[in-house]
Write a protein that holds these residues in place. Structure first.
Motif, PDB file in Angstrom:
ATOM      1  N   GLU A   1       0.815  -1.214   0.000  1.00 37.10           N
ATOM      2  CA  GLU A   1       0.000   0.000   0.000  1.00 37.10           C
ATOM      3  C   GLU A   1       0.848   1.263   0.000  1.00 37.10           C
ATOM      4  O   GLU A   1       0.380   2.325  -0.444  1.00 37.10           O
ATOM      5  N   MET A   2       2.067   1.186   0.471  1.00 37.53           N
ATOM      6  CA  MET A   2       2.947   2.356   0.381  1.00 37.53           C
ATOM      7  C   MET A   2       3.208   2.705  -1.083  1.00 37.53           C
ATOM      8  O   MET A   2       3.152   3.870  -1.485  1.00 37.53           O
ATOM      9  N   TYR A   3       3.473   1.681  -1.900  1.00 32.54           N
ATOM     10  CA  TYR A   3       3.737   1.910  -3.320  1.00 32.54           C
ATOM     11  C   TYR A   3       2.457   2.326  -4.057  1.00 32.54           C
ATOM     12  O   TYR A   3       2.505   3.134  -4.986  1.00 32.54           O
ATOM     13  N   GLU A   4       1.319   1.759  -3.646  1.00 32.97           N
ATOM     14  CA  GLU A   4       0.051   2.123  -4.276  1.00 32.97           C
ATOM     15  C   GLU A   4      -0.341   3.554  -3.942  1.00 32.97           C
ATOM     16  O   GLU A   4      -0.805   4.308  -4.808  1.00 32.97           O
ATOM     17  N   SER A   5      -0.186   3.948  -2.687  1.00 36.29           N
ATOM     18  CA  SER A   5      -0.657   5.258  -2.251  1.00 36.29           C
ATOM     19  C   SER A   5       0.272   6.386  -2.671  1.00 36.29           C
ATOM     20  O   SER A   5      -0.192   7.466  -3.054  1.00 36.29           O
ATOM     21  N   LEU A   6       1.578   6.153  -2.625  1.00 39.84           N
ATOM     22  CA  LEU A   6       2.532   7.224  -2.921  1.00 39.84           C
ATOM     23  C   LEU A   6       2.825   7.354  -4.411  1.00 39.84           C
ATOM     24  O   LEU A   6       2.888   8.453  -4.955  1.00 39.84           O
ATOM     25  N   LEU A   7       3.018   6.217  -5.093  1.00 37.83           N
ATOM     26  CA  LEU A   7       3.465   6.252  -6.487  1.00 37.83           C
ATOM     27  C   LEU A   7       2.438   5.692  -7.464  1.00 37.83           C
ATOM     28  O   LEU A   7       2.653   5.750  -8.670  1.00 37.83           O
ATOM     29  N   PHE A   8       1.353   5.110  -6.946  1.00 36.65           N
ATOM     30  CA  PHE A   8       0.234   4.617  -7.762  1.00 36.65           C
ATOM     31  C   PHE A   8       0.587   3.400  -8.614  1.00 36.65           C
ATOM     32  O   PHE A   8       0.165   3.275  -9.765  1.00 36.65           O
ATOM     33  N   PHE A   9       1.379   2.511  -8.021  1.00 37.83           N
ATOM     34  CA  PHE A   9       1.552   1.193  -8.620  1.00 37.83           C
ATOM     35  C   PHE A   9       0.203   0.477  -8.626  1.00 37.83           C
ATOM     36  O   PHE A   9      -0.616   0.674  -7.720  1.00 37.83           O
ATOM     37  N   GLU A  10      -0.023  -0.342  -9.639  1.00 40.37           N
ATOM     38  CA  GLU A  10      -1.249  -1.120  -9.746  1.00 40.37           C
ATOM     39  C   GLU A  10      -0.905  -2.607  -9.665  1.00 40.37           C
ATOM     40  O   GLU A  10       0.030  -3.071 -10.314  1.00 40.37           O
ATOM     41  N   ARG A  11      -1.683  -3.340  -8.861  1.00 47.03           N
ATOM     42  CA  ARG A  11      -1.383  -4.755  -8.643  1.00 47.03           C
ATOM     43  C   ARG A  11      -1.531  -5.558  -9.936  1.00 47.03           C
ATOM     44  O   ARG A  11      -2.454  -5.347 -10.718  1.00 47.03           O
ATOM     45  N   LEU A  12      -0.621  -6.492 -10.108  1.00 46.97           N
ATOM     46  CA  LEU A  12      -0.677  -7.365 -11.282  1.00 46.97           C
ATOM     47  C   LEU A  12      -1.855  -8.318 -11.192  1.00 46.97           C
ATOM     48  O   LEU A  12      -2.511  -8.616 -12.178  1.00 46.97           O
ATOM     49  N   THR A  13      -2.116  -8.832  -9.998  1.00 40.41           N
ATOM     50  CA  THR A  13      -3.277  -9.687  -9.762  1.00 40.41           C
ATOM     51  C   THR A  13      -3.872  -9.294  -8.427  1.00 40.41           C
ATOM     52  O   THR A  13      -3.258  -8.597  -7.631  1.00 40.41           O
ATOM     53  N   ALA A  14      -5.075  -9.734  -8.181  1.00 43.75           N
ATOM     54  CA  ALA A  14      -5.738  -9.410  -6.918  1.00 43.75           C
ATOM     55  C   ALA A  14      -5.272 -10.297  -5.782  1.00 43.75           C
ATOM     56  O   ALA A  14      -5.582 -10.047  -4.620  1.00 43.75           O
ATOM     57  N   ASN A  15      -4.524 -11.343  -6.104  1.00 43.65           N
ATOM     58  CA  ASN A  15      -4.150 -12.330  -5.098  1.00 43.65           C
ATOM     59  C   ASN A  15      -2.737 -12.093  -4.572  1.00 43.65           C
ATOM     60  O   ASN A  15      -1.884 -11.518  -5.250  1.00 43.65           O
ATOM     61  N   VAL A  16      -2.499 -12.565  -3.361  1.00 41.76           N
ATOM     62  CA  VAL A  16      -1.183 -12.555  -2.746  1.00 41.76           C
ATOM     63  C   VAL A  16      -0.530 -13.909  -2.990  1.00 41.76           C
ATOM     64  O   VAL A  16      -1.151 -14.945  -2.765  1.00 41.76           O
TER      65      VAL A  16
ATOM     66  N   LEU B   1       3.944  -0.016 -12.669  1.00 40.70           N
ATOM     67  CA  LEU B   1       3.721   1.430 -12.793  1.00 40.70           C
ATOM     68  C   LEU B   1       4.081   1.855 -14.200  1.00 40.70           C
ATOM     69  O   LEU B   1       5.189   1.581 -14.675  1.00 40.70           O
ATOM     70  N   ASP B   2       3.161   2.530 -14.874  1.00 46.26           N
ATOM     71  CA  ASP B   2       3.400   3.070 -16.209  1.00 46.26           C
ATOM     72  C   ASP B   2       4.034   4.449 -16.049  1.00 46.26           C
ATOM     73  O   ASP B   2       3.364   5.415 -15.664  1.00 46.26           O
ATOM     74  N   LEU B   3       5.315   4.568 -16.344  1.00 45.99           N
ATOM     75  CA  LEU B   3       6.034   5.830 -16.142  1.00 45.99           C
ATOM     76  C   LEU B   3       5.576   6.924 -17.094  1.00 45.99           C
ATOM     77  O   LEU B   3       5.784   8.107 -16.818  1.00 45.99           O
ATOM     78  N   GLN B   4       4.952   6.547 -18.191  1.00 50.22           N
ATOM     79  CA  GLN B   4       4.472   7.559 -19.130  1.00 50.22           C
ATOM     80  C   GLN B   4       3.196   8.218 -18.615  1.00 50.22           C
ATOM     81  O   GLN B   4       2.959   9.404 -18.848  1.00 50.22           O
ATOM     82  N   LEU B   5       2.370   7.460 -17.901  1.00 54.73           N
ATOM     83  CA  LEU B   5       1.117   7.997 -17.370  1.00 54.73           C
ATOM     84  C   LEU B   5       1.273   8.541 -15.949  1.00 54.73           C
ATOM     85  O   LEU B   5       0.415   9.312 -15.485  1.00 54.73           O
ATOM     86  N   ALA B   6       2.337   8.163 -15.265  1.00 55.69           N
ATOM     87  CA  ALA B   6       2.504   8.520 -13.855  1.00 55.69           C
ATOM     88  C   ALA B   6       2.504  10.026 -13.589  1.00 55.69           C
ATOM     89  O   ALA B   6       1.873  10.477 -12.621  1.00 55.69           O
ATOM     90  N   PRO B   7       3.185  10.870 -14.389  1.00 54.71           N
ATOM     91  CA  PRO B   7       3.218  12.295 -14.058  1.00 54.71           C
ATOM     92  C   PRO B   7       1.846  12.940 -13.930  1.00 54.71           C
ATOM     93  O   PRO B   7       1.619  13.750 -13.021  1.00 54.71           O
TER      94      PRO B   7
END
Length: 434
Positions: free
Chosen positions: A186-201, A218-224
């Motif tokens: 969640e740190m990566y999701e909340s701060l940098l907006f990484f999106e999970r590859l799958t819903a499972n752990v 994370l798509d670096l082209q869409l991130a900004p």
């Protein structure tokens, strides 16, 4: 065995707080994570961030990583006191380090795709990311020295800033991949907006000693645009959009490249021998297939002497080696003088007698053309080419070209790439071309 009740109580307190925090609404949890952002746009001159390239720097990075992984339960202690994986042996992997007063206090590695693939692809499905345009790189081996873990990100945020700039401008990467513990995703999701590859752990991730893991991209082209939307009204020390996309940190030592290449290899035969034969059994423990792959990657005589032995007939080397680059250029059809028949291209891979390139325009196949390719800031090659294959890497816009008449600049460029061991070799070997 004496029990430390203080440690037991502290552990239970942390577990209770974590459980209470996880019960909060997702938006609230993410807001809490963002409230802890503290990115100093003018860090101390005592901090320097650079590519780890010397034996001392690499050893310090691997030792710091070892201790952090052992403390977290992600690996068992190694007799070498280092965490060195086979991915660190590849010229397509770059290890970044943060140094404070000359001592390594933080490290992170970027792994570009190679014949070895990515560590996380062993358990995560990357097909969804691969269907998108752009190259992938996995972010791995992150560690910060214990004395800097409670300083509000004094090392972590500059290290992430360095990673962002290097991946975006030097590593020719569009999609970053990570595999992290569920407690940290969640740190990566909340701060940098990484999106999970799958819903499972994934409950058992071998690359982290069987610990559970979550994969994300994370798509670096869409991130900004996303970062700007969330952080634009924040104070300067909490504005990650400005920090990543606008702030210039003089602490960053970015590589100097004469040519528009995309890798910065640092491992000489001596360094490979030290880390993978002397200090660890990294090469000896490889399966036969990976030993063969190593020989196909390092196909110079100086490297063969330190690589694990394999039957020579098992080593298959491409007839013409290919090298990853990022060179702008133009194509003009020989049969036309119209400006409309000039196409802008981006060359992404070269060999002595061919290259791959991307263009937004549709190109005719099997028609001779003149290509002007900017191999570096001062080196321009003009060659006769033939587009022989569309969708060269499975995507529209990518073409395979045959070079019919390599000029002297092109031949010298490819020769240097073939003979160079490290990125310094490329710099020194090509000075005479000025």
């Amino acid at each position: 065995m004496q029990i430390s009740w203080t440690k037991v109580l502290r552990k239970r307190l942390h577990q209770g707080l974590r459980k209470a925090f996880s019960a909060l609404p997702r938006d609230t949890r993410f807001a809490v994570y963002r409230s802890f952002v503290d990115c100093d746009p003018a860090p101390s001159e005592r901090l320097v961030l650079k590519i780890a390239e010397s034996r001392e720097e690499l050893e310090a990075c691997f030792s710091l990583l070892h201790d952090a992984y052992v403390d977290s339960g992600f690996m068992r202690p190694d007799p070498s006191g280092m965490r060195v994986t086979i991915y660190h042996a590849l010229p397509t992997t770059t290890t970044l380090c943060a140094k404070w007063d000359g001592e390594v206090v933080g490290t992170i590695s970027l792994i570009r795709e190679s014949a070895f693939g990515f560590p996380l692809q062993q358990v995560f499905d990357l097909s969804g990311v691969r269907q998108k345009a752009g190259k992938l790189a996995e972010v791995s081996a992150l560690a910060v020295h214990p004395s800097f873990r409670k300083t509000g990100g004094a090392i972590l945020f500059p290290l992430m800033k360095f990673m962002y700039e290097y991946a975006t401008h030097y590593f020719d990467t569009r999609h970053l991949l990570i595999a992290v513990n569920p407690n940290r995703i969640e740190m990566y999701e909340s701060l940098l907006f990484f999106e999970r590859l799958t819903a499972n752990v994934v409950e058992n991730y071998d690359f982290a000693n069987g610990a559970p893991a979550v994969g994300a991209s994370l798509d670096l082209q869409l991130a900004p645009a996303t970062l700007e939307h969330v952080y634009r009204n924040k104070s300067p020390r909490k504005d990650l959009y400005a920090y990543f996309t606008k702030t210039q940190l003089p602490n960053l030592i970015l590589p100097h490249r004469r040519y528009f290449t995309t890798n910065d290899p640092v491992l000489t035969p001596a360094l490979l021998d030290y880390f993978f034969n002397e200090r660890t059994q990294g090469f000896a423990n490889l399966d036969p297939r990976k030993k063969v792959l190593l020989h196909s990657i390092y196909d110079l005589q100086a490297y063969r002497e330190v690589l694990p032995e394999v039957p020579q007939q098992d080593v298959q080397v491409r007839q013409h080696q290919r090298f990853s680059v990022k060179c702008p250029g133009q194509i003009r059809l020989d049969s036309s003088e119209e400006e409309a028949d000039e196409f802008a291209i981006q060359v992404i891979e070269v060999s002595e007698f061919g290259f791959q390139a991307y263009t937004k325009e549709e190109l005719p196949l099997n028609i001779w053309s003149s290509a002007t390719v900017h191999l570096g800031k001062s080196e321009i090659s003009v060659v006769k080419v033939l587009a022989v294959r569309g969708k060269a890497n499975g995507f529209n816009g990518f073409y395979g070209f045959r070079v019919g008449e390599p000029d002297l600049i092109w031949r010298k460029f490819v020769n240097v790439l073939q003979q160079g061991h490290t990125h310094e070799d490329l710099e020194h070997a090509t000075l005479y071309l000025a």
